[in-house]
Each structure stands twice: as C-alpha cells, then as structure tokens.
Write an enzyme that holds these catalytic residues in place. Structure first.
Site, PDB file in Angstrom:
ATOM      1  N   GLN A 105       0.858  -1.189   0.000  1.00  0.00           N
ATOM      2  CA  GLN A 105       0.000   0.000   0.000  1.00  0.00           C
ATOM      3  C   GLN A 105       0.894   1.238   0.000  1.00  0.00           C
ATOM      4  O   GLN A 105       1.909   1.277   0.694  1.00  0.00           O
ATOM      5  CB  GLN A 105      -0.879   0.007   1.250  1.00  0.00           C
ATOM      6  N   TYR A 174      -7.416  10.282   4.119  1.00  0.00           N
ATOM      7  CA  TYR A 174      -6.052  10.748   3.884  1.00  0.00           C
ATOM      8  C   TYR A 174      -5.974  11.543   2.574  1.00  0.00           C
ATOM      9  O   TYR A 174      -6.981  11.815   1.939  1.00  0.00           O
ATOM     10  CB  TYR A 174      -5.075   9.564   3.908  1.00  0.00           C
ATOM     11  N   ARG A 222      -7.624   1.532  -2.384  1.00  0.00           N
ATOM     12  CA  ARG A 222      -8.485   1.349  -1.216  1.00  0.00           C
ATOM     13  C   ARG A 222      -9.345   2.602  -1.072  1.00  0.00           C
ATOM     14  O   ARG A 222      -8.833   3.726  -1.132  1.00  0.00           O
ATOM     15  CB  ARG A 222      -7.650   1.129   0.051  1.00  0.00           C
ATOM     16  N   ARG A 320      -6.901  -8.441  11.721  1.00  0.00           N
ATOM     17  CA  ARG A 320      -6.609  -8.681  13.142  1.00  0.00           C
ATOM     18  C   ARG A 320      -6.687 -10.167  13.464  1.00  0.00           C
ATOM     19  O   ARG A 320      -5.963 -10.659  14.340  1.00  0.00           O
ATOM     20  CB  ARG A 320      -7.574  -7.876  14.014  1.00  0.00           C
ATOM     21  N   CYS A 343      -9.142 -13.615  17.688  1.00  0.00           N
ATOM     22  CA  CYS A 343      -9.022 -12.175  17.936  1.00  0.00           C
ATOM     23  C   CYS A 343     -10.288 -11.769  18.673  1.00  0.00           C
ATOM     24  O   CYS A 343     -11.392 -12.076  18.231  1.00  0.00           O
ATOM     25  CB  CYS A 343      -8.924 -11.431  16.608  1.00  0.00           C
ATOM     26  N   CYS A 346     -10.404  -6.471  20.871  1.00  0.00           N
ATOM     27  CA  CYS A 346     -10.190  -5.516  21.968  1.00  0.00           C
ATOM     28  C   CYS A 346      -9.485  -4.253  21.480  1.00  0.00           C
ATOM     29  O   CYS A 346      -9.621  -3.187  22.074  1.00  0.00           O
ATOM     30  CB  CYS A 346      -9.376  -6.167  23.078  1.00  0.00           C
ATOM     31  N   CYS A 350      -3.033  -4.246  19.369  1.00  0.00           N
ATOM     32  CA  CYS A 350      -2.652  -3.914  17.987  1.00  0.00           C
ATOM     33  C   CYS A 350      -2.659  -2.407  17.768  1.00  0.00           C
ATOM     34  O   CYS A 350      -1.623  -1.754  17.929  1.00  0.00           O
ATOM     35  CB  CYS A 350      -3.520  -4.679  16.998  1.00  0.00           C
ATOM     36  N   CYS A 362      -0.249  -7.817  20.558  1.00  0.00           N
ATOM     37  CA  CYS A 362      -1.585  -8.409  20.531  1.00  0.00           C
ATOM     38  C   CYS A 362      -1.904  -8.911  21.928  1.00  0.00           C
ATOM     39  O   CYS A 362      -1.076  -9.558  22.571  1.00  0.00           O
ATOM     40  CB  CYS A 362      -1.651  -9.550  19.527  1.00  0.00           C
ATOM     41  N   GLU A 415      -7.791 -23.987  40.598  1.00  0.00           N
ATOM     42  CA  GLU A 415      -8.629 -22.782  40.555  1.00  0.00           C
ATOM     43  C   GLU A 415      -9.643 -22.868  41.700  1.00  0.00           C
ATOM     44  O   GLU A 415     -10.342 -23.868  41.846  1.00  0.00           O
ATOM     45  CB  GLU A 415      -9.327 -22.700  39.188  1.00  0.00           C
TER      46      GLU A 415
HETATM   47  C1  LIG Z   1      -2.813  -1.848  13.887  1.00  0.00           C
HETATM   48  C2  LIG Z   1      -3.593  -1.512  12.656  1.00  0.00           C
HETATM   49  C3  LIG Z   1      -3.044  -0.647  11.716  1.00  0.00           C
HETATM   50  C4  LIG Z   1      -3.748  -0.352  10.544  1.00  0.00           C
HETATM   51  N1  LIG Z   1      -3.147   0.411   9.566  1.00  0.00           N
HETATM   52  C5  LIG Z   1      -3.736   0.524   8.349  1.00  0.00           C
HETATM   53  C6  LIG Z   1      -3.036   1.070   7.233  1.00  0.00           C
HETATM   54  O1  LIG Z   1      -1.841   1.401   7.295  1.00  0.00           O
HETATM   55  N2  LIG Z   1      -3.713   1.190   6.068  1.00  0.00           N
HETATM   56  C7  LIG Z   1      -5.000   0.776   5.921  1.00  0.00           C
HETATM   57  O2  LIG Z   1      -5.568   0.912   4.839  1.00  0.00           O
HETATM   58  N3  LIG Z   1      -5.673   0.215   6.949  1.00  0.00           N
HETATM   59  C8  LIG Z   1      -5.065   0.053   8.144  1.00  0.00           C
HETATM   60  N4  LIG Z   1      -5.716  -0.618   9.152  1.00  0.00           N
HETATM   61  C9  LIG Z   1      -7.086  -1.124   8.927  1.00  0.00           C
HETATM   62  C10 LIG Z   1      -7.068  -2.579   8.436  1.00  0.00           C
HETATM   63  O3  LIG Z   1      -6.535  -2.685   7.146  1.00  0.00           O
HETATM   64  C11 LIG Z   1      -8.487  -3.172   8.425  1.00  0.00           C
HETATM   65  O4  LIG Z   1      -9.267  -2.443   7.535  1.00  0.00           O
HETATM   66  C12 LIG Z   1      -9.139  -3.172   9.794  1.00  0.00           C
HETATM   67  O5  LIG Z   1      -8.255  -3.717  10.748  1.00  0.00           O
HETATM   68  C13 LIG Z   1     -10.442  -3.972   9.797  1.00  0.00           C
HETATM   69  O6  LIG Z   1     -10.194  -5.276   9.370  1.00  0.00           O
HETATM   70  P1  LIG Z   1     -10.145  -6.538  10.392  1.00  0.00           P
HETATM   71  O7  LIG Z   1     -11.427  -6.504  11.146  1.00  0.00           O
HETATM   72  O8  LIG Z   1     -10.005  -7.728   9.493  1.00  0.00           O
HETATM   73  O9  LIG Z   1      -8.980  -6.331  11.281  1.00  0.00           O
HETATM   74  C14 LIG Z   1      -5.035  -0.912  10.335  1.00  0.00           C
HETATM   75  C15 LIG Z   1      -5.566  -1.779  11.284  1.00  0.00           C
HETATM   76  C16 LIG Z   1      -4.863  -2.093  12.436  1.00  0.00           C
HETATM   77  C17 LIG Z   1      -5.461  -3.052  13.430  1.00  0.00           C
HETATM   78  S1  SF4 Z   2      -4.961  -6.881  20.199  1.00  0.00           S
HETATM   79 FE1  SF4 Z   2      -7.095  -7.526  20.394  1.00  0.00          FE
HETATM   80  S2  SF4 Z   2      -8.090  -6.706  18.549  1.00  0.00           S
HETATM   81 FE2  SF4 Z   2      -5.905  -6.582  18.189  1.00  0.00          FE
HETATM   82  S3  SF4 Z   2      -5.462  -8.464  17.078  1.00  0.00           S
HETATM   83 FE3  SF4 Z   2      -5.070  -8.893  19.228  1.00  0.00          FE
HETATM   84  S4  SF4 Z   2      -7.002  -9.710  20.030  1.00  0.00           S
HETATM   85 FE4  SF4 Z   2      -7.443  -8.760  18.056  1.00  0.00          FE
END
Ligand SMILES: Cc1cc2nc3c(=O)[nH]c(=O)nc-3n(C[C@H](O)[C@H](O)[C@H](O)COP(=O)(O)O)c2cc1C
Ligand code: SF4
Length: 662
Positions: A105, A174, A222, A320, A343, A346, A350, A362, A415
C-alpha cells in the site's frame, strides 16, 4: 502440499484461487494493510519474520502497511528508506514457498500529519485534520507534480523488490480522499469542483504508477465512504471505482470504512459484529468490474465463505484475525478450527500498541513482532521436565499452564472457583463484551488438549503446596475490586460513606444484574479510565437508569482512546440522553440520596442524586498465597494482576513468559 488441494467442501469459494489482474492469488483470504511499527520505517528482519509467519499460515494475499511517500511524516514504512528494497526481496524469497502474494500500500496522510520539516500538512484545500488539528496548505501544482514523482519512485521500488502489486491508499480521509471528497476539496482550479476535477490527481497517480510498474504487477485502490453531511456516500464510492475501472486503471478494489473523524469504524472493536462494514460496501462491491476485497471483523473462513457466497465480495480481509493467529487458513484446512486463537476485537494490543508505544502487539498473541524468538512453532520441549503447579485459572494462569504443558512439564492448574476464566468471566457480562470470553474459552480448550490436570473448586494455601512439593509454582491469583474511596488523582482524599448500602463495585453490578433493584439513578465513579466503569455504566443505562459518570480524568475513559473504543462507547451511552458526564471530578462522600462531588480544580461541592453508586478504582492484588510462599524452597513466579492489577494483555504475556522461563 498446496493448501487449496485439501479444501473442505464447505469452504470451496474462500479456498479457491482468484486472479487479480496478472496475479494468481491462491485463496481469497487477505491481510489488508496495517501499520505495525515493527520495521521502524523499513522492511527489517523483524517485519519480514512477522509476515513470513503468516505466509506459512496459508493466507492468500498480504497488503503491506502504508508506505509513506513524499515528505509526509507518516509513521509506518518510508519510501526510499535504507534497506527497503533489499528487505522486499528477502520477504518475497522467504514467502515464495507458501504461495502468499504481496502487494504494497502506498499513501500520504495529507492534512492528518505535518510535513517532515514541520511545515503545514498538505491537502487539497485549507482544511484541519482530525489527528493534528493544524490547518493544512492547499497543494500547489508543483507539489502535485512532485507527489506524482514520489508515487512513481515508490512503485518502482516495489517492482525492484519483486512485489506482486501496489495499492494506492485513497481511504480513511487521507490525502487522496481529501481530493476525492467535497468535504475537504474546495479548490477552484482543475483539481476541484466537479467529479472529474476531484478525480484528476488520483487518476494522474494511477496512470503514472501503472506506467511505472511492469505488466506482471497488479494495481488497485483502497476507498472508504464518509458518513458525514456532504461527504462521499457509498454510491459515490461506486462511481469513483467505476471511473477507475472503466479506464483500466485498477485490477482490484479494496473497500474499507471510516476516517480519522470516526476511526472506530476503520478498526471496529468488540462491539461491532462480523461484517459490520458490508452495508456501506454493497453499492460499490455489487457493481464492481474488478475483484473486490471487503473487511470488518471477520475471524473464520466460514464467515469469509458466506461473504463470497452472498456476492458481497470476492476476497475477504481477516487482518486482526491474523495478528491473533497467523495460521488460520492452515489450521482450518487441517480441520483444526478449534485451535485457531481468536481475535477478541479488543484493539488494545494492535492499534492501541501502535498509538501508545509505536509498535503493534496483541492481547492474545505474545509473539507479535517477536516471531523470530517467540513464534509458537518454536516452543519446544524443556530439557528439564518438571512438576509445575499453576494457582489461578484466569487468563494469566491458563496461558502459563498451556505453555508449560506444551514444553513437556507435568502441569496441575488449581482454581478456587468452579470455573476457569477469572475476571474475564465478569467482563464478558457487560453489554457487547461477551466476545472477550472467547480467549478464555480457547485457553480452556487448549489446556485440556495439552493434558493439564485441572482442579476446579480447589483453594490452595502455602501448606497445601508444601505437601504437594512441586518443582515450581506459578501464582496467578489475580486481584479484587477496592472500595476504600481512595482516588489516584487526589492523594490523601478518601471518599466518606463508602460503607453506605448504595456503594457497589462494577463486578457486583455485572454479576448481580437483574437480581437486584438498582433504582432509577446511578453515579458511576471511574478512577481508572478503562473499561470497568464503562461496562457498569453501559449496563445501567441499558436498564433505563439515568447515569452520572464522574471521572477525575480530563476526558471520558481515556484508557480506551488508543483502542478506538472511547468514542464508540460514549456514542452508545449518550444515545438515549440518559448520560451526564463530569470530568476532573472528585468523589467526596456517599450518603442517603446520592453523592457529593467537586471539580478537582476549584468550585464548591455539589450533590448528585443516586440510588446506586458504582465505585471503580485500581484493584487490590490478591497476595495471600504469594506472601505465604516467601520462603518456599522451589521457584515461585507471580504473574498478572497479583503482581500489579493491569490489563489482559499483560496478564497473558506474563503467564506465557513465566512458563517459557521454566
Ligand atoms: C494496527 C492496525 C493498523 C492499521 N493500519 C492501516 C493502514 O496502514 N492502512 C489501511 O488501509 N488500513 C489500516 N488498518 C485497517 C485494516 O486494514 C483493516 O481495515 C481493519 O483492521 C479492519 O479489518 P479486520 O477486522 O479484518 O482487522 C489498520 C488496522 C490495524 C489493526
Ligand atoms: S490486540 Fe485484540 S483486537 Fe488486536 S489483534 Fe489482538 S485480540 Fe485482536
């Protein structure tokens, strides 16, 4: 064996290959771009190890985190950084045996961040970004020409590094979205105004990048819509995607949601269901002329299969989900779906880790960013197998027991209560928080699978342990709520009347639930700024109480801000008009009919009516056992809240590391 050769019949779509332009993707599972901070600006060995671990896990396509171009002080990867192209080459070579394809990207944050030299951020017009709040400068034509050169250079580096494709970041508010969207773009020249004019710079960039990369590479964008008056609607996103596709400029479309004005929609936390982004994606996704990637809290291949079956997308982001468990695809194909570490949404480790510490971690997966040393695959048998007693079956004790058993130790887990899970079981009772329990359910399955001897309803003291004579003890006895009226921002102040019948802990609210009459008005006092008080408030508001949320902090639940969960929670709490928020507050006393409160920086005390007063402060460690073992003749390791009450992530990490140390 190639993964798809084994595809279970019910996953035939998600495990089938697909072509994105010239690139053959072995299955439909994608890791979308996510800033990690692991590479410190470049593709260093740790970042390579992070991605290779997931290539080995069977994911079909990885889009590497945004590569910053130009002079934008973007925090992730930086175009032209030393070692970047060499790092790409190493990454490509190491991932090749697993079939995972790799796109990069490329992006510029625009008004969200100042330039590297401290000069004002760039944008289409003079707007103010949500993150830095500095008015931007409208880009000149010369700056646009420079930007095109920067994108071309970055794309050529991707080609030189052997990557399979490039994605231009036009989402999340952005720079390029700041040109596409009339919310920001108020230019009067050829780059603003009409739809065609707002498309002009993005189209120029796509044309230039297309010309700069070989035909063997894929190119896509995107995009995300903006749920604000005058912003890009889902239908606008469809028109933009069509405009690119009709000109042959894109091979794929990657849909997301949210901007930095509502970042909790970009990375929806636990309260969002799987597929929460799909509704906004549908206009563009259903009409798309190129393969579409959709995303939004997907965690299983079954969910991804359903998305494809319903026609909502061609590929499915599970980003995630792969931070939490790198081997989802492989485990699923092997019929080990129960082994997939979930995941929990939370957002603490991350995105929270990235925003507070500059690098992702994580909550549930200790190895993130440290794959070279802590990969689960590297957990081998101990040279000195021992009898290990773990006391406490919360997340810390469970993780300790799991890893100790994986290392070949003989493990007993004691426990005191009839259930495993500890405080997580209580947290899971809060509205929209049931998902937090997924991790203890997984840990429980794992410790049983690993042969840990689990003793429930078993309270052990130092004498019992001496009789058992273990080789080592891991103490994970957790912590308990403290209702002493102490407030960490007001040294010396102890609220009076804490023995009043109306005073309860958040644990009592959640565990007693509908068995108790909470009245019609509650005060929730939040000393920690984390989730406990929010959970209690949400429960009480849901039951129709008018809640006054009093916090000594300067804002509502500041501990949730890096996890992008504070505003989402506030939105829910405030929806029915039953929430009043008092920041910088001190609780002076509790009595019949309510509490006395004052602002920390002046003004007199004032009364707030309340039938229930929930007091949430930092817990007290449950140290009885650890203190009783001070002179034990065997190693005793305290882990998690019993050392100092903190977070789920620290609890799991300490349990894990203690077991590795034996
Ligand atoms: C730590 C973190 C950093 C992210 N950085 C970007 C990024 O640089 N560019 C982007 O388009 N999306 C970024 N995202 C969004 C992810 O690409 C994704 O759209 C979002 O996590 C939802 O998808 P998921 O539910 O599968 O995690 C980031 C997400 C996380 C968790
Ligand atoms: S920190 Fe939490 S939300 Fe992020 S990847 Fe790990 S379990 Fe998923």
């Amino acid at each position: 064996m190639h993964p798809v050769e084994n595809a279970p019949a019910n996953l035939s779509r998600v495990l089938s290959p697909i072509a994105i332009g010239p690139i053959h993707i072995p299955n439909r599972v994608v890791r979308t771009g996510h800033g990690t901070g692991i590479g410190k600006g470049t593709m260093n060995p740790a970042l390579i190890a992070y991605h290779v671990e997931r290539a080995r896990g069977g994911v079909g396509l990885t889009i590497i985190e945004a590569l910053a171009v130009g002079t934008s002080a973007y925090p992730f990867l930086v175009s032209g950084a030393p070692g970047l192209v060499e790092g790409y080459r190493d990454l490509v070579a190491l991932c090749a045996p697993y079939g995972m394809k790799i796109f990069q990207q490329i992006g510029h944050l625009g008004n969200e961040i100042p330039e590297l030299d401290g000069s004002p951020p760039w944008s289409s017009s003079d707007s103010v970004g949500a993150m830095v709040g500095i008015p931007s400068q409208a880009m000149s034509l010369a700056q646009m020409d420079f930007l095109v050169e920067c994108y071309v250079r970055a794309a050529r580096d991707c080609a030189d590094g052997g990557l399979d494709g490039v994605e231009l970041h036009m989402a999340h508010g952005y720079l390029l979205q700041q040109f596409l969207s009339p919310l920001y773009n108020r230019r009067k020249d050829a780059y603003g105004g009409s739809f065609e004019n707002r498309m002009r710079l993005p189209v120029r960039l796509l044309e230039a990048v297309r010309a700069a990369i070989p035909e063997t590479m894929a190119l896509g964008v995107r995009l995300s819509s903006e749920p604000f008056e005058g912003g890009l609607s889902p239908e606008d996103i469809k028109c933009i995607a069509d405009h690119f596709a009709d000109r042959g400029l894109i091979d794929f479309l990657n849909l997301s949601s949210g901007t930095d004005y509502n970042p909790h929609k970009i990375i929806g936390a636990m309260h969002e269901p799987a597929g929460y982004e799909l509704e906004g994606d549908r206009p563009a996704a259903h009409a798309s002329k190129v393969p579409v990637i959709v995303t939004g809290r997907f965690r299983t291949l079954e969910e991804a299969e359903q998305v494809i079956r319903e026609g909502d997308g061609d590929l499915v982001g599970m980003t995630r989900a792969h931070i939490a468990d790198p081997a989802i695809v492989r485990k699923t194909i092997e019929g080990r779906t129960d082994d997939v570490r979930p995941c929990i949404g939370c957002n603490h480790g991350c995105i929270g880790g990235l925003l507070t510490g500059g690098q992702i971690g994580c909550t549930v997966n200790v190895a993130v960013g440290l794959e070279a040393t802590l990969s689960e695959d590297l957990i081998g048998p101990s040279e000195n197998p021992r009898r290990v007693l773990v006391v406490g079956g919360g997340p810390s004790g469970l993780e300790a027991a799991r890893v100790a058993a994986m290392r070949g130790h003989t493990v007993v887990l004691a426990e005191a209560s009839p259930h495993l899970g500890g405080a997580v079981n209580i947290a899971a009772l809060a509205p929209r928080r049931a998902g937090i329990a997924d991790i203890v359910h997984w840990l429980e399955r794992e410790v049983r699978r690993c042969g840990v001897d689990i003793r429930l309803s078993t309270y052990v003291d130092a004498e019992d342990i001496a009789d058992y004579a273990p080789d080592a003890v891991i103490v994970a006895t957790g912590s308990l709520p403290r209702l002493d009226g102490a407030q960490h921002r007001s040294p010396g102040l102890l609220a009076r009347g804490m023995d009043h019948a109306s005073v309860v802990s958040s644990h009592e609210v959640l565990t007693e639930g509908s068995n108790r009459n909470w009245g019609s008005r509650a005060v929730v006092f939040d000393d920690t700024g984390h989730y406990e008080a929010v959970a209690a408030a949400e429960y009480l508001v849901a039951r129709g109480l008018a809640v006054t949320f009093v916090t000594p902090h300067k804002s509502f639940a500041p501990g949730l801000e890096p996890a992008l969960s504070d505003e989402a929670a506030l939105e829910r709490l405030a929806a029915d008009g039953n929430l009043r928020l008092i920041t910088y507050g001190e609780l002076l006393s509790v009595g019949d009919g309510g509490v006395e409160v004052r602002h920390r920086f002046g003004g007199g005390a004032f009364h707030v009516d309340a039938d229930t007063v929930v007091f949430v402060s930092h817990n007290a460690p449950n140290r009885d056992l650890i203190d009783g073992l001070a002179d034990a003749p065997f190693p005793v390791i305290a882990v998690g809240d019993v050392r100092s009450p903190r977070y789920l992530q620290t609890a799991i990490r300490e349990g894990h590391m203690a077991a590795r140390s034996l």
